[in-house]
Each structure stands twice: as structure tokens, then as C-alpha cells.
Design an enzyme around this catalytic site. Structure first.
Site, short mmCIF file in Angstrom:
data_model
loop_
_atom_site.label_atom_id
_atom_site.label_comp_id
_atom_site.label_asym_id
_atom_site.label_seq_id
_atom_site.Cartn_x
_atom_site.Cartn_y
_atom_site.Cartn_z
N HIS A 1 -12.61 0.36 2.97
CA HIS A 1 -11.21 0.00 3.26
C HIS A 1 -10.74 0.50 4.63
CE1 HIS A 1 -6.84 -0.12 1.47
NE2 HIS A 1 -6.89 -0.52 2.72
N TYR B 1 -12.32 18.59 19.58
CA TYR B 1 -11.02 17.96 19.34
C TYR B 1 -10.94 17.43 17.91
CZ TYR B 1 -6.68 15.67 20.68
OH TYR B 1 -5.37 15.29 20.77
N GLU C 1 0.83 -1.22 0.00
CA GLU C 1 0.00 0.00 0.00
C GLU C 1 0.86 1.27 0.00
OE1 GLU C 1 -4.20 -1.03 1.79
OE2 GLU C 1 -2.68 -1.21 3.36
N HIS D 1 -1.93 4.34 8.29
CA HIS D 1 -3.08 3.78 7.56
C HIS D 1 -3.65 2.64 8.38
CE1 HIS D 1 -5.57 1.68 4.76
NE2 HIS D 1 -4.72 0.68 4.62
N HIS E 1 -7.25 -0.03 9.26
CA HIS E 1 -8.56 -0.58 8.89
C HIS E 1 -9.41 -0.64 10.16
CE1 HIS E 1 -6.42 -3.22 5.57
NE2 HIS E 1 -6.22 -1.93 5.41
ZN LIG Z 1 -5.25 -1.10 3.80
#
Ligand SMILES: [Zn+2]
Length: 205
Positions: A158, A117, A74, A93, A95
Site C-alpha cells: 500500500h 538523517y 482512509e 499518507h 503511495h
Molecule cells: Zn492509501
């Protein structure tokens, strides 16, 4: 910029912390951080809970793999985020469950402006990028556009991408995004008072 050894240690510690608190499971999610002359990245198929400081991928300024194990597939999303936001020092990144649940809803996965916030850390809106197969190079243009609008992006079906001015800043942002998505689900269908536009502007100024 933190020195490389410190950053390696931080990636392991914060990766473990995210994993232990359920922000990532299995080998989902990845982290990158800028170093002198390039980037560190978590390896392909690695678990954020079981990283080793001496076994991280090293990429040069052109994002070519130069040392350590192969980087996550990725990598293209990370590359586009640094490109769109030159002050970025690290990208996370995930999930994580609630952001990913939001990302599977039809239409823009809008997170309502409920808490100060969220606004202060992630801005007025978190753009959603359409679904692409993980690792697809075709996502580049969409990430470039979305990352230019704020530090956080939701990836349809995703997960999330969050950029930070340091690794800790990126992790804090990713956690805030996940908790804000959770709040959006908890508040959904109830008589919610979102922050008023004037209150949002006051936070942004
Ligand atoms: Zn991913």
C-alpha cells in the site's frame, strides 16, 4: 498549533509540492492536521496536486465529519496515528513508489540503517503493518501498535504513514522515508556498510 487558515494554506502548498515531485500521483495519498476542536483532512478522491484551501474536510475531536467535502475514506489510519501518538500535529499518507515497492516484498519491509538523517528523523526501525483493504476499519489495532513504536509506518502492499510534530515535520518525514526506501533499492546487492550499532545509538541519544 498554527491557526486554521495558515494550516489550510500549508496543506495546499505542501500537497502541491509532494505531487509535483512525484511523491503522489492521481488521487493517491492524503494529509490531515490538528486544528482547534478537531482535524482538517484532504477530501475523498482529491488529488494532493489540486487541493483548495477552502475545500478541505473538517472533522471534530470524535472524527465526525462536520464541514466541507467528505474526508478521505482512509481516515481511520489517521485517527489511529493521532491516538497512538498524542503529540502528533499532522499525518501524511503516501503511495510513493519506492516505499510501496518495499511494502510489496515478502516479510518485514525493513529499511537498512544507511544514513544518519533517516535514524534521526524516523528512528531505529519502521514497522510494517499487514495488508488491509484501503479504508478498512480493521487496520486500527495494527496502526495503534505500530504508531506507538515510531513516527513512520509501512503499510504492506500500500504505502506509508508518517506522523509529525507539525505539518512540515510530517512531510519531511514522509520524504525521508521515500528516499531511504529508494536508497535501500539502490544499495541492494552491493557491498553496503550500514551504520554500526554504536553509531545508531549515538544518533538516537
Ligand atoms: Zn492509501
Amino acid at each position: 498549533m498554527a491557526d486554521e487558515q495558515t494550516l489550510r494554506q500549508q496543506i495546499v502548498e505542501l500537497g502541491t509540492s509532494l505531487f509535483q515531485r512525484g511523491f503522489s500521483v492521481g488521487s493517491a495519498g492524503n494529509i490531515s492536521a490538528r486544528i482547534d476542536g478537531g482535524y482538517l483532512m484532504t477530501p475523498t478522491n482529491s488529488s494532493l496536486g489540486r487541493l483548495r484551501a477552502d475545500a478541505l474536510s473538517v472533522l471534530n475531536e470524535k472524527w465526525e465529519h462536520v464541514a466541507g467535502p467528505r474526508p478521505s475514506k482512509e481516515v481511520v489510519m489517521h485517527r489511529a496515528t493521532y491516538q497512538a501518538r498524542p503529540a502528533t500535529a499532522a499525518v501524511v499518507h503516501l503511495h510513493s513508489t519506492y516505499v510501496t515497492a518495499l511494502s510489496c516484498l515478502n516479510g518485514e519491509a525493513a529499511i537498512p540503517p544507511l544514513t544518519p538523517y533517516f535514524i534521526m528523523r524516523l528512528g531505529r526501525e519502521v514497522p510494517t503493518v499487514p495488508y488491509y483493504k484501503p479504508g478498512s476499519a480493521e487496520i486500527l489495532a495494527d496502526i495503534l501498535d505500530a504508531a506507538g513504536r515510531g513516527p513512520a509506518i509501512i503499510l504492506a502492499n500500500h504505502g506509508s504513514i508518517v506522523a509529525g510534530s507539525s505539518l512540515e515535520d510530517a512531510v519531511n518525514g514522509a520524504e525521508e522515508l521515500e528516499v531511504s526506501a529508494q536508497l535501500a533499492f539502490l544499495a541492494d546487492g552491493r557491498d553496503v556498510r550500514p551504520l554500526a550499532e554504536a553509531e545508531i545509538q549515538e544518533l538516537l541519544s
